[in-house]
Design a protein around this motif. Structure first.
Motif, mmCIF file in Angstrom:
data_model
loop_
_atom_site.group_PDB
_atom_site.id
_atom_site.type_symbol
_atom_site.label_atom_id
_atom_site.label_comp_id
_atom_site.label_asym_id
_atom_site.label_seq_id
_atom_site.Cartn_x
_atom_site.Cartn_y
_atom_site.Cartn_z
ATOM 1 N N GLN A 1 34.836 -39.330 54.409
ATOM 2 C CA GLN A 1 35.817 -38.275 54.162
ATOM 3 C C GLN A 1 36.673 -38.114 55.403
ATOM 4 O O GLN A 1 36.192 -38.293 56.519
ATOM 5 C CB GLN A 1 35.128 -36.955 53.816
ATOM 6 C CG GLN A 1 34.345 -37.044 52.524
ATOM 7 C CD GLN A 1 34.046 -35.673 51.943
ATOM 8 O OE1 GLN A 1 34.783 -34.717 52.163
ATOM 9 N NE2 GLN A 1 32.976 -35.589 51.194
ATOM 10 N N SER A 2 37.940 -37.762 55.203
ATOM 11 C CA SER A 2 38.873 -37.591 56.315
ATOM 12 C C SER A 2 39.253 -36.130 56.477
ATOM 13 O O SER A 2 39.420 -35.410 55.496
ATOM 14 C CB SER A 2 40.138 -38.418 56.065
ATOM 15 O OG SER A 2 39.824 -39.793 56.025
ATOM 16 N N PHE A 3 39.402 -35.723 57.746
ATOM 17 C CA PHE A 3 39.776 -34.352 58.068
ATOM 18 C C PHE A 3 40.775 -34.372 59.213
ATOM 19 O O PHE A 3 40.852 -35.330 59.969
ATOM 20 C CB PHE A 3 38.543 -33.541 58.478
ATOM 21 C CG PHE A 3 37.558 -33.371 57.353
ATOM 22 C CD1 PHE A 3 37.689 -32.334 56.450
ATOM 23 C CD2 PHE A 3 36.511 -34.266 57.189
ATOM 24 C CE1 PHE A 3 36.793 -32.190 55.404
ATOM 25 C CE2 PHE A 3 35.613 -34.132 56.153
ATOM 26 C CZ PHE A 3 35.755 -33.079 55.251
ATOM 27 N N ASP A 4 41.514 -33.282 59.354
ATOM 28 C CA ASP A 4 42.496 -33.143 60.431
ATOM 29 C C ASP A 4 41.793 -32.686 61.694
ATOM 30 O O ASP A 4 41.654 -31.499 61.945
ATOM 31 C CB ASP A 4 43.583 -32.131 60.059
ATOM 32 C CG ASP A 4 44.455 -32.609 58.914
ATOM 33 O OD1 ASP A 4 44.647 -33.830 58.799
ATOM 34 O OD2 ASP A 4 44.935 -31.775 58.140
ATOM 35 N N GLY A 5 41.308 -33.623 62.483
ATOM 36 C CA GLY A 5 40.702 -33.320 63.770
ATOM 37 C C GLY A 5 39.249 -32.896 63.678
ATOM 38 O O GLY A 5 38.704 -32.690 62.592
ATOM 39 N N ALA A 6 38.631 -32.777 64.851
ATOM 40 C CA ALA A 6 37.237 -32.343 64.937
ATOM 41 C C ALA A 6 37.116 -30.948 64.340
ATOM 42 O O ALA A 6 38.060 -30.157 64.363
ATOM 43 C CB ALA A 6 36.781 -32.350 66.396
ATOM 44 N N LEU A 7 35.934 -30.657 63.770
ATOM 45 C CA LEU A 7 35.727 -29.358 63.165
ATOM 46 C C LEU A 7 34.274 -28.943 63.314
ATOM 47 O O LEU A 7 33.406 -29.776 63.553
ATOM 48 C CB LEU A 7 36.145 -29.360 61.689
ATOM 49 C CG LEU A 7 35.373 -30.211 60.688
ATOM 50 C CD1 LEU A 7 35.754 -29.766 59.283
ATOM 51 C CD2 LEU A 7 35.681 -31.671 60.820
ATOM 52 N N GLN B 1 33.333 -24.826 59.546
ATOM 53 C CA GLN B 1 34.633 -25.227 58.997
ATOM 54 C C GLN B 1 34.472 -26.315 57.945
ATOM 55 O O GLN B 1 35.158 -26.294 56.926
ATOM 56 C CB GLN B 1 35.555 -25.712 60.125
ATOM 57 C CG GLN B 1 36.008 -24.612 61.038
ATOM 58 C CD GLN B 1 36.722 -25.151 62.266
ATOM 59 O OE1 GLN B 1 36.301 -26.145 62.856
ATOM 60 N NE2 GLN B 1 37.795 -24.478 62.660
ATOM 61 N N LEU B 2 33.563 -27.259 58.182
ATOM 62 C CA LEU B 2 33.322 -28.315 57.206
ATOM 63 C C LEU B 2 32.823 -27.715 55.895
ATOM 64 O O LEU B 2 33.325 -28.050 54.823
ATOM 65 C CB LEU B 2 32.299 -29.321 57.743
ATOM 66 C CG LEU B 2 31.844 -30.377 56.737
ATOM 67 C CD1 LEU B 2 32.995 -31.295 56.343
ATOM 68 C CD2 LEU B 2 30.683 -31.175 57.293
ATOM 69 N N LEU B 3 31.849 -26.823 55.974
ATOM 70 C CA LEU B 3 31.310 -26.205 54.764
ATOM 71 C C LEU B 3 32.389 -25.436 54.011
ATOM 72 O O LEU B 3 32.465 -25.497 52.785
ATOM 73 C CB LEU B 3 30.140 -25.289 55.116
ATOM 74 C CG LEU B 3 28.911 -25.993 55.697
ATOM 75 C CD1 LEU B 3 27.865 -24.968 56.116
ATOM 76 C CD2 LEU B 3 28.344 -27.004 54.726
ATOM 77 N N GLU B 4 33.243 -24.741 54.751
ATOM 78 C CA GLU B 4 34.347 -24.000 54.125
ATOM 79 C C GLU B 4 35.303 -24.950 53.409
ATOM 80 O O GLU B 4 35.691 -24.723 52.264
ATOM 81 C CB GLU B 4 35.102 -23.197 55.183
ATOM 82 C CG GLU B 4 36.240 -22.372 54.613
ATOM 83 C CD GLU B 4 36.962 -21.582 55.688
ATOM 84 O OE1 GLU B 4 38.199 -21.453 55.569
ATOM 85 O OE2 GLU B 4 36.317 -21.109 56.637
ATOM 86 N N ARG B 5 35.661 -26.039 54.057
ATOM 87 C CA ARG B 5 36.590 -27.004 53.448
ATOM 88 C C ARG B 5 35.984 -27.697 52.242
ATOM 89 O O ARG B 5 36.697 -28.095 51.322
ATOM 90 C CB ARG B 5 37.047 -28.025 54.473
ATOM 91 C CG ARG B 5 37.947 -27.386 55.517
ATOM 92 C CD ARG B 5 38.497 -28.366 56.497
ATOM 93 N NE ARG B 5 39.141 -27.645 57.578
ATOM 94 C CZ ARG B 5 39.670 -28.218 58.624
ATOM 95 N NH1 ARG B 5 39.634 -29.532 58.746
ATOM 96 N NH2 ARG B 5 40.233 -27.497 59.564
ATOM 97 N N LEU B 6 34.662 -27.840 52.232
ATOM 98 C CA LEU B 6 33.982 -28.454 51.093
ATOM 99 C C LEU B 6 33.670 -27.434 50.002
ATOM 100 O O LEU B 6 33.161 -27.786 48.943
ATOM 101 C CB LEU B 6 32.692 -29.137 51.547
ATOM 102 C CG LEU B 6 32.858 -30.332 52.492
ATOM 103 C CD1 LEU B 6 31.491 -30.828 52.951
ATOM 104 C CD2 LEU B 6 33.658 -31.441 51.838
ATOM 105 N N GLY B 7 33.950 -26.156 50.281
ATOM 106 C CA GLY B 7 33.696 -25.101 49.302
ATOM 107 C C GLY B 7 32.219 -24.792 49.134
ATOM 108 O O GLY B 7 31.793 -24.391 48.057
ATOM 109 N N LEU B 8 31.443 -24.967 50.207
ATOM 110 C CA LEU B 8 30.003 -24.727 50.142
ATOM 111 C C LEU B 8 29.637 -23.464 50.913
ATOM 112 O O LEU B 8 30.139 -23.238 52.012
ATOM 113 C CB LEU B 8 29.244 -25.911 50.745
ATOM 114 C CG LEU B 8 29.433 -27.251 50.045
ATOM 115 C CD1 LEU B 8 28.780 -28.352 50.860
ATOM 116 C CD2 LEU B 8 28.852 -27.189 48.643
#
Length: 76
Positions: free
Chosen positions: A20-26, A30-37
């Motif tokens: 999976q690709s993301f805009d910069g380190a997180l 933040q990862l859980l939020e972006r994944l909706g978890l």
């Protein structure tokens, strides 16, 4: 693998075996939020080490890292 898109750095990480690709380190949070978890009822492993829930906001994920997320489901 890191590439540049405009001004932001794109990072690729492996989440539960999928790239999976993301805009910069997180952070883990933040990862859980972006994944909706939700942060509750899950466990996160970062590069084979369990991340304590208390560290989700400060534990940083960078390019090439491997994340495993396990959901706990109750029942009986």
């Amino acid at each position: 693998m890191q590439t540049r898109r405009g001004m932001g750095e794109i990072i690729e990480i492996i989440v539960n075996g999928e790239a999976q690709s993301f805009d910069g380190a997180l952070s883990v949070a933040q990862l859980l939020e972006r994944l909706g978890l939700p942060e509750k009822k899950i466990a996160v492993e970062h590069n084979l080490e369990i991340v304590p829930k208390s560290a989700y906001a400060t534990h940083i994920i960078e390019a090439g890292d491997r994340i495993e997320i396990v959901h706990f489901i109750g029942g009986g």
